[in-house]
Write a protein that holds these residues in place. Structure first.
Motif, PDB file in Angstrom:
ATOM      1  N   PRO A 102      65.731  54.953  -0.452  1.00 31.19           N
ATOM      2  CA  PRO A 102      66.836  55.545  -1.216  1.00 31.19           C
ATOM      3  C   PRO A 102      66.346  56.561  -2.238  1.00 31.19           C
ATOM      4  N   GLY A 103      67.208  57.538  -2.519  1.00 23.76           N
ATOM      5  CA  GLY A 103      66.877  58.545  -3.522  1.00 23.76           C
ATOM      6  C   GLY A 103      66.707  59.920  -2.917  1.00 23.76           C
ATOM      7  N   ALA A 104      66.452  60.888  -3.782  1.00 23.15           N
ATOM      8  CA  ALA A 104      66.314  62.284  -3.367  1.00 23.15           C
ATOM      9  C   ALA A 104      64.891  62.573  -2.908  1.00 23.15           C
ATOM     10  N   HIS A 105      64.761  63.074  -1.686  1.00 23.53           N
ATOM     11  CA  HIS A 105      63.479  63.497  -1.121  1.00 23.53           C
ATOM     12  C   HIS A 105      63.406  65.018  -1.213  1.00 23.53           C
ATOM     13  N   PHE A 106      62.490  65.522  -2.036  1.00 21.95           N
ATOM     14  CA  PHE A 106      62.379  66.962  -2.246  1.00 21.95           C
ATOM     15  C   PHE A 106      61.306  67.555  -1.343  1.00 21.95           C
ATOM     16  N   LYS A 107      61.599  68.720  -0.784  1.00 21.17           N
ATOM     17  CA  LYS A 107      60.612  69.462   0.005  1.00 21.17           C
ATOM     18  C   LYS A 107      60.525  70.878  -0.545  1.00 21.17           C
ATOM     19  N   PHE A 108      59.305  71.304  -0.874  1.00 24.99           N
ATOM     20  CA  PHE A 108      59.071  72.623  -1.446  1.00 24.99           C
ATOM     21  C   PHE A 108      58.199  73.451  -0.520  1.00 24.99           C
ATOM     22  N   ASP A 109      58.597  74.702  -0.312  1.00 26.92           N
ATOM     23  CA  ASP A 109      57.813  75.655   0.476  1.00 26.92           C
ATOM     24  C   ASP A 109      57.591  76.900  -0.371  1.00 26.92           C
ATOM     25  N   VAL A 110      56.336  77.332  -0.459  1.00 26.39           N
ATOM     26  CA  VAL A 110      56.028  78.567  -1.183  1.00 26.39           C
ATOM     27  C   VAL A 110      55.071  79.409  -0.347  1.00 26.39           C
ATOM     28  N   SER A 111      55.084  80.708  -0.594  1.00 25.93           N
ATOM     29  CA  SER A 111      54.166  81.589   0.127  1.00 25.93           C
ATOM     30  C   SER A 111      53.800  82.782  -0.741  1.00 25.93           C
ATOM     31  N   ARG A 112      52.717  83.422  -0.364  1.00 26.24           N
ATOM     32  CA  ARG A 112      52.296  84.634  -1.079  1.00 26.24           C
ATOM     33  C   ARG A 112      53.316  85.749  -0.860  1.00 26.24           C
TER      34      ARG A 112
END
Length: 217
Positions: A102-112
């Motif tokens: 349970p709860g919020a699953h965060f996914k982060f994507d970053v690039s140059r």
């Protein structure tokens, strides 16, 4: 120094539980897919183990899978950072375990920003449902910005009104968000750390890298 000095793209997730629970749910889901993680050992939070592997995110399709888990204690208790060798950050795994944890699953994507097709994104899953998406990416000759769902308290929605779509969600903005929620970082020394404990899960055929303890290499 940013992790983007080491890698063109970087993706990680925040699982809302301690490492023990995250590990058990990941192993259970992997077994259902017949992805058995025979390698299950203590390591350090050094993403070179995954990202510098011949089976790392640059390899597609992801035949052999490796996962690096690291527990962090922040503003809202213990959570687990998740980095994988799968090109998209193992979205299918995060989707499935979001139904179990349970709860919020965060996914982060970053690039140059100097890539041909750069992109930055935040995605949030709860109970197998996408409850929040924000991304800014170059698609062909144009930049595209998209958001859906209700903003989280740490977001500065005024930034999403910037004239240039490329400026609406940048690695710097995501870095500020991470500081506010108290979990994870985009700093290179955070992810290539010879002292922070972590757990490595991998298929027996995964060719993981064994870097030395010099985080400056």
């Amino acid at each position: 120094m940013s992790i983007l000095t080491a890698y063109e793209n970087f993706t990680f997730s925040i699982i809302p539980c301690d490492l023990h629970v995250a590990r058990e749910m990941i192993r259970r889901q992997g077994a259902q897919w017949e992805n058995i993680f025979e390698i299950d050992e203590d390591v350090h939070r050094d993403v070179r183990i995954i990202y510098d592997s011949p089976d790392g995110p640059k390899r597609y399709p992801s035949i052999n899978v490796g996962i690096l888990l690291s527990e962090v204690d922040g503003n809202d208790g213990k959570k687990t950072l998740f980095v994988s060798s799968v090109t998209d950050g193992y979205s299918s795994m995060i989707f499935c375990i979001s139904k179990l944890i349970p709860g919020a699953h965060f996914k982060f994507d970053v690039s140059r920003p100097d890539l041909l097709y750069p992109g930055n994104a935040i995605r949030v899953l709860e109970d197998g449902k996408n409850v929040r998406t924000v991304y800014s990416m170059r698609d062909g000759e144009r930049w595209v910005f998209f958001e859906n769902g209700h903003p989280f308290p740490f977001e500065e929605t005024d930034l999403y009104l910037a004239r240039r779509k490329r400026d609406r969600l940048t690695p710097e903005i995501i870095s500020t968000y991470l500081e506010r929620i108290g979990y994870g970082s985009l700093k290179r020394e955070f992810w290539i750390n010879a002292t922070a404990p972590a757990r490595l899960l991998a298929m027996s055929s995964f060719r993981f890298c064994r870097p030395d303890d010099n985080i400056n290499t």
